[in-house]
Design a protein around this motif. Structure first.
Motif, mmCIF file in Angstrom:
data_model
loop_
_atom_site.group_PDB
_atom_site.id
_atom_site.type_symbol
_atom_site.label_atom_id
_atom_site.label_comp_id
_atom_site.label_asym_id
_atom_site.label_seq_id
_atom_site.Cartn_x
_atom_site.Cartn_y
_atom_site.Cartn_z
ATOM 1 N N ALA A 225 37.402 -10.742 20.364
ATOM 2 C CA ALA A 225 37.100 -9.386 20.811
ATOM 3 C C ALA A 225 38.107 -8.445 20.162
ATOM 4 C CB ALA A 225 37.178 -9.282 22.330
ATOM 5 N N SER B 186 40.244 -1.125 25.894
ATOM 6 C CA SER B 186 38.816 -1.376 25.734
ATOM 7 C C SER B 186 38.640 -2.594 24.841
ATOM 8 C CB SER B 186 38.115 -0.165 25.111
ATOM 9 O OG SER B 186 38.575 0.058 23.792
ATOM 10 N N GLU C 232 35.675 -4.677 22.646
ATOM 11 C CA GLU C 232 34.324 -4.680 22.101
ATOM 12 C C GLU C 232 33.867 -6.115 21.850
ATOM 13 O OE1 GLU C 232 32.381 -2.106 21.787
ATOM 14 O OE2 GLU C 232 33.920 -0.687 22.444
ATOM 15 N N ASN C 233 32.600 -6.374 22.188
ATOM 16 C CA ASN C 233 31.975 -7.679 21.931
ATOM 17 C C ASN C 233 32.685 -8.834 22.636
ATOM 18 O OD1 ASN C 233 30.025 -6.539 20.163
ATOM 19 N ND2 ASN C 233 31.576 -6.488 18.550
ATOM 20 N N THR D 154 30.763 -4.926 26.600
ATOM 21 C CA THR D 154 31.840 -3.973 26.413
ATOM 22 C C THR D 154 32.681 -4.000 27.678
ATOM 23 O OG1 THR D 154 30.535 -2.547 24.954
ATOM 24 C CG2 THR D 154 32.438 -1.559 26.043
ATOM 25 N N HIS E 176 25.759 -6.060 26.732
ATOM 26 C CA HIS E 176 24.966 -5.369 25.721
ATOM 27 C C HIS E 176 23.469 -5.554 25.993
ATOM 28 C CE1 HIS E 176 28.545 -5.696 22.711
ATOM 29 N NE2 HIS E 176 28.750 -4.832 23.664
#
Length: 210
Positions: A97, A116, A118-119, A124, A157
């Motif tokens: 991530a 944060s 991502e992926n 998220t 997602h």
């Protein structure tokens, strides 16, 4: 009007998807020591048994032979970025991530960092860590113990929702995230001086290396 209706439905859909997982633990170390450990991300592979590696995006350098690599530069700040490679406690496989620090505060009685991701497991994520003093004050006004709180807010997602369904996404991902958070808190407490068995943690890393 149609756009507003669609937007409202979209917000309702996101609200159904998102969830949070949290864990709290009182650890018998002062806040400044615990905070220093929490923000020392270059040491995460040595602290957390489910963290395989950290690659700092903001510290990439080239060696004399031209090989690129990540070099620790110590303290992180708002905007710091790195790639986190974790080990799944369920499948014992690796996943990555991209992490960015979005908020960070250091007040006398409260330290907080939010990043944060991502992926992360097809989602998220906002990952928040809070360190606060707990218990009675010492004669010098300090505290000997701290309360560590970690919260992970997740939004799967849409592509995974279409493939697996809303309920499955929430149940499956939430369970995996909870196991990770629980293990991280155990590891942090142990690293800071509390005793716990490290046999299972070492077995997980040895399995991935092989």
């Amino acid at each position: 009007t149609n756009h507003r209706v669609f937007f409202c439905l979209y917000l309702m859909f996101l609200e159904c998807l998102q969830f949070s997982v949290g864990e709290c633990r009182d650890i018998a170390v002062p806040c400044d020591r615990l905070w220093e450990t929490v923000t020392d991300i270059d040491s995460y592979p040595n602290i957390f048994s489910l963290v395989h590696s950290i690659e700092r995006h903001d510290t990439r350098k080239s060696s004399a032979d031209g090989e690129k690599g990540s070099r620790p530069t110590g303290r992180i700040n708002i905007g710091s970025k790195w790639r986190l490679t974790r080990i799944s406690k369920v499948e014992k496989a690796q996943y990555t991530a991209d992490v960015t620090v979005t908020a960070m505060s250091e007040e006398p009685d409260r330290y907080c960092i939010t990043a944060s991701m991502e992926n992360l497991l097809g989602s998220t994520c906002l990952h928040t860590q809070i360190v606060e003093p707990v218990g009675k004050k010492n004669s010098d006004g300090s505290y000997s113990s701290s309360r560590y709180t970690v919260i992970m807010a997740m939004v799967p997602h849409s592509i995974f929702v279409k493939l697996w369904g809303t309920l499955f996404c929430r149940v499956c991902i939430k369970k995996r995230v909870y196991l990770t958070v629980e293990q991280d808190v155990d590891d942090l407490a142990e690293f800071c001086g509390e005793h716990a068995s490290t046999r299972e943690q070492q077995e997980i890393k040895d399995l991935v290396r092989t």
